[in-house]
Design a protein around this motif. Structure first.
Motif, PDB file in Angstrom:
ATOM      1  N   ALA A  27      22.140  45.534  18.271  1.00 28.47           N
ATOM      2  CA  ALA A  27      21.840  44.426  17.763  1.00 28.47           C
ATOM      3  C   ALA A  27      22.274  44.026  16.246  1.00 28.47           C
ATOM      4  O   ALA A  27      22.794  42.917  15.959  1.00 28.47           O
ATOM      5  N   GLU A  28      22.623  45.095  15.719  1.00 31.37           N
ATOM      6  CA  GLU A  28      22.833  44.846  14.288  1.00 31.37           C
ATOM      7  C   GLU A  28      24.419  44.784  14.129  1.00 31.37           C
ATOM      8  O   GLU A  28      25.100  44.146  13.433  1.00 31.37           O
ATOM      9  N   ASN A  29      25.293  45.243  15.083  1.00 32.44           N
ATOM     10  CA  ASN A  29      26.600  45.308  14.993  1.00 32.44           C
ATOM     11  C   ASN A  29      27.351  44.364  16.168  1.00 32.44           C
ATOM     12  O   ASN A  29      28.611  44.538  16.484  1.00 32.44           O
ATOM     13  N   PHE A  30      26.693  43.732  16.798  1.00 28.73           N
ATOM     14  CA  PHE A  30      27.160  43.162  18.179  1.00 28.73           C
ATOM     15  C   PHE A  30      28.168  41.824  17.739  1.00 28.73           C
ATOM     16  O   PHE A  30      29.229  41.923  18.432  1.00 28.73           O
ATOM     17  N   SER A  31      28.242  41.433  16.528  1.00 28.21           N
ATOM     18  CA  SER A  31      29.335  40.554  16.058  1.00 28.21           C
ATOM     19  C   SER A  31      30.658  41.279  16.132  1.00 28.21           C
ATOM     20  O   SER A  31      31.756  40.814  15.987  1.00 28.21           O
ATOM     21  N   LYS A  32      30.541  42.666  15.771  1.00 29.27           N
ATOM     22  CA  LYS A  32      31.786  43.416  15.420  1.00 29.27           C
ATOM     23  C   LYS A  32      32.476  43.784  16.719  1.00 29.27           C
ATOM     24  O   LYS A  32      33.648  44.183  16.595  1.00 29.27           O
ATOM     25  N   PHE A  33      31.873  43.796  17.710  1.00 28.54           N
ATOM     26  CA  PHE A  33      32.493  43.962  19.115  1.00 28.54           C
ATOM     27  C   PHE A  33      33.612  43.078  19.128  1.00 28.54           C
ATOM     28  O   PHE A  33      33.203  41.807  19.414  1.00 28.54           O
ATOM     29  N   THR A  34      34.794  43.356  19.799  1.00 31.29           N
ATOM     30  CA  THR A  34      35.857  42.748  20.142  1.00 31.29           C
ATOM     31  C   THR A  34      36.348  42.660  21.441  1.00 31.29           C
ATOM     32  O   THR A  34      36.901  41.841  22.038  1.00 31.29           O
ATOM     33  N   VAL A  35      36.174  43.913  21.994  1.00 32.50           N
ATOM     34  CA  VAL A  35      36.432  44.120  23.267  1.00 32.50           C
ATOM     35  C   VAL A  35      35.633  43.543  24.420  1.00 32.50           C
ATOM     36  O   VAL A  35      34.463  43.638  24.205  1.00 32.50           O
ATOM     37  N   PRO A  36      35.855  42.772  25.348  1.00 33.29           N
ATOM     38  CA  PRO A  36      35.182  41.935  26.235  1.00 33.29           C
ATOM     39  C   PRO A  36      34.109  42.936  26.899  1.00 33.29           C
ATOM     40  O   PRO A  36      32.851  43.028  27.181  1.00 33.29           O
ATOM     41  N   SER A  37      34.738  44.276  27.206  1.00 28.33           N
ATOM     42  CA  SER A  37      34.053  45.145  27.920  1.00 28.33           C
ATOM     43  C   SER A  37      32.854  45.878  27.275  1.00 28.33           C
ATOM     44  O   SER A  37      31.897  46.296  27.771  1.00 28.33           O
ATOM     45  N   ASP A  38      33.258  46.093  25.813  1.00 31.92           N
ATOM     46  CA  ASP A  38      32.060  46.700  24.924  1.00 31.92           C
ATOM     47  C   ASP A  38      31.034  45.600  24.979  1.00 31.92           C
ATOM     48  O   ASP A  38      29.774  45.741  24.599  1.00 31.92           O
ATOM     49  N   LYS A  39      31.259  44.311  24.968  1.00 29.43           N
ATOM     50  CA  LYS A  39      30.273  43.197  24.946  1.00 29.43           C
ATOM     51  C   LYS A  39      29.401  43.394  26.059  1.00 29.43           C
ATOM     52  O   LYS A  39      28.211  43.086  26.131  1.00 29.43           O
ATOM     53  N   ILE A  40      29.994  43.519  27.209  1.00 33.94           N
ATOM     54  CA  ILE A  40      29.468  43.444  28.472  1.00 33.94           C
ATOM     55  C   ILE A  40      28.434  44.617  28.338  1.00 33.94           C
ATOM     56  O   ILE A  40      27.206  44.620  29.005  1.00 33.94           O
ATOM     57  N   GLN A  41      29.050  45.814  28.061  1.00 29.48           N
ATOM     58  CA  GLN A  41      28.084  46.826  27.917  1.00 29.48           C
ATOM     59  C   GLN A  41      26.922  46.610  26.927  1.00 29.48           C
ATOM     60  O   GLN A  41      25.647  47.077  27.202  1.00 29.48           O
TER      61      GLN A  41
END
Length: 136
Positions: A27-41
Motif C-alpha cells: 500500500a505504501e509503495n504501490f505507485s513505485k511499481f512500474t512492471v505490469p506483472s508487479d502491479k497485478i500481483q
C-alpha cells in the motif's frame, strides 16, 4: 481430521500475520511499481488476504466455505507465494545465516508442502461429507 483442519487454520492465521506486513508495504509503495506483472500481483494480494481469513475461519469451524475458499486460493497461493509453510524460508535469517543457498531449497519444501496440504484438504473434505451423509 478435526485437528488437521485446525492446524491448517492456524497456519493460515500465521500467513495472515505475514501478509499484513506485506500488504502494508504494498500500500505504501504501490505507485513505485512500474512492471505490469508487479502491479497485478500487488492488486491480487488484497482479495487473497480476505480469502485466507475466510478459509481459516471456515476450516477451523469445519464449514464447507472453508474448503471451497481454499480450493479457490490454491492457484493464487502458488502464483503469489502465499504458502502455508512460507515462514520457514525466513529461518536462515533468524539464525543469522544470510547464505543464498537455503532459500531455493526451503521454497521447494514449501511448494511440496502446499501440494500435500491440498491432498489432505481434499481427503478431509471428502471424509467430512461422508460423515454428514451418515448422520442424515
Amino acid at each position: 481430521m478435526r485437528i488437521l483442519l485446525r492446524v491448517f487454520a492456524f497456519l493460515d492465521l500465521l500467513t495472515v500475520i505475514f501478509m499484513t506486513m506485506q500488504l502494508w508495504d504494498i500500500a505504501e509503495n504501490f505507485s513505485k511499481f512500474t512492471v505490469p506483472s508487479d502491479k497485478i500481483q500487488a492488486i491480487l494480494m488484497f482479495p487473497m488476504f480476505v480469502l485466507v481469513i475466510i478459509g481459516a475461519l471456515g476450516l477451523s469451524l469445519e464449514k464447507k466455505y472453508g474448503f471451497i475458499s481454499y480450493y479457490i486460493q490454491f492457484p493464487f497461493r502458488l502464483y503469489l507465494w502465499v504458502l502455508s509453510l512460507g515462514f520457514i524460508t525466513l529461518l536462515p535469517e533468524a539464525f543469522e545465516n544470510y547464505d543464498d543457498k537455503w532459500f531455493p531449497i526451503l521454497l521447494k519444501v514449501c511448494y511440496v508442502a502446499e501440494f500435500i496440504r491440498l491432498y489432505l484438504t481434499i481427503r478431509a473434505h471428502y471424509l467430512t461429507q461422508e460423515q454428514q451423509r451418515l448422520n442424515n
